[in-house]
Write a protein that holds these residues in place. Structure first.
Motif, short mmCIF file in Angstrom:
data_model
loop_
_atom_site.label_atom_id
_atom_site.label_comp_id
_atom_site.label_asym_id
_atom_site.label_seq_id
_atom_site.Cartn_x
_atom_site.Cartn_y
_atom_site.Cartn_z
N PHE A 110 0.82 -1.20 0.00
CA PHE A 110 0.00 0.00 0.00
C PHE A 110 0.87 1.26 0.00
O PHE A 110 0.64 2.19 -0.77
N TYR A 111 1.88 1.29 0.86
CA TYR A 111 2.79 2.44 0.91
C TYR A 111 3.58 2.60 -0.39
O TYR A 111 3.76 3.71 -0.87
N VAL A 112 4.06 1.50 -0.94
CA VAL A 112 4.82 1.56 -2.19
C VAL A 112 3.94 2.08 -3.31
O VAL A 112 4.37 2.93 -4.11
N PHE A 113 2.70 1.61 -3.39
CA PHE A 113 1.78 2.08 -4.41
C PHE A 113 1.56 3.59 -4.29
O PHE A 113 1.59 4.32 -5.29
N ASN A 114 1.39 4.08 -3.07
CA ASN A 114 1.21 5.52 -2.85
C ASN A 114 2.46 6.30 -3.27
O ASN A 114 2.35 7.37 -3.87
N LEU A 115 3.63 5.78 -2.95
CA LEU A 115 4.87 6.46 -3.33
C LEU A 115 5.03 6.51 -4.85
O LEU A 115 5.46 7.53 -5.40
N VAL A 116 4.70 5.43 -5.53
CA VAL A 116 4.79 5.41 -6.99
C VAL A 116 3.82 6.42 -7.59
O VAL A 116 4.17 7.18 -8.51
N CYS A 117 2.60 6.46 -7.09
CA CYS A 117 1.62 7.42 -7.60
C CYS A 117 2.08 8.85 -7.38
O CYS A 117 1.96 9.70 -8.27
N LEU A 118 2.62 9.13 -6.20
CA LEU A 118 3.11 10.48 -5.91
C LEU A 118 4.31 10.85 -6.77
O LEU A 118 4.45 12.00 -7.19
N SER A 119 5.17 9.88 -7.04
CA SER A 119 6.35 10.18 -7.84
C SER A 119 6.00 10.43 -9.31
O SER A 119 6.75 11.09 -10.04
#
Length: 172
Positions: free
Chosen positions: A157-166
């Motif tokens: 979940f955190y990785v997905f959010n980081l990818v979306c933000l990046s």
């Protein structure tokens, strides 16, 4: 592999002691031998935390109880740092025992089991500090009977959010 070890521990150590093994984790205690931290319940519904040494003699697996505590004597479980992925934790009895689990996920599995058995049998105010409470309490949205899977799910979940933000363009 762990289900075979659990089965073997139950058969050779806990059933002869008339105890039900609920959880065990491998801990780093000695370079030469394997050690497990086990949580069991006796016939009298007393919750025990037991450190077990595992060794081989020839082809035969042997288990030896090296330390034994009652959950009633446990004052606190300290996860050391809730914000970092580390396997270190302390068990506070009359003396503090610093331990290293095989993984962070197994440290959380141990704390979840102790917390669950405390609520079921003792209902005492057991302090569980420096753990992310999302992974410890069964009432959280991330709780699961799949134990270690919930840690992986939260990381994804955190990785997905980081990818979306990046991927979002920055305003100039």
């Amino acid at each position: 592999m762990s289900s075979l070890v659990k089965e073997d521990l139950e058969k050779k150590l806990f059933k002869p002691l008339s105890q039900n093994l609920y959880e065990f984790i491998e801990i780093e205690f000695s370079v030469q031998d394997r050690y497990y931290l086990c949580v069991s319940v006796t016939k009298n519904e007393e919750v025990k935390i037991i450190m077990v040494k595992h060794y081989r003699i020839g082809l035969d697996e042997k288990y030896e109880v090296t330390k034994k505590w009652s959950l009633n004597d446990l004052q606190m479980i300290d996860g050391k740092e809730a914000d970092t992925d580390n396997p270190f934790f302390d068990l506070h009895f009359k003396k503090v025992y610093s331990l290293e689990a095989y993984s962070c996920a197994s440290k959380y599995a141990f704390a979840r089991t102790v917390n669950k058995l405390n609520h079921a049998y003792l209902k005492k105010d057991l302090q569980i500090v420096n753990f992310d409470s999302t992974y410890i309490n069964d009432d959280s949205i991330w709780s699961s009977n799949n134990k270690d899977c919930l840690v992986l799910m939260r990381i994804c979940f955190y990785v997905f959010n980081l990818v979306c933000l990046s991927l979002c363009p920055l305003p100039l």
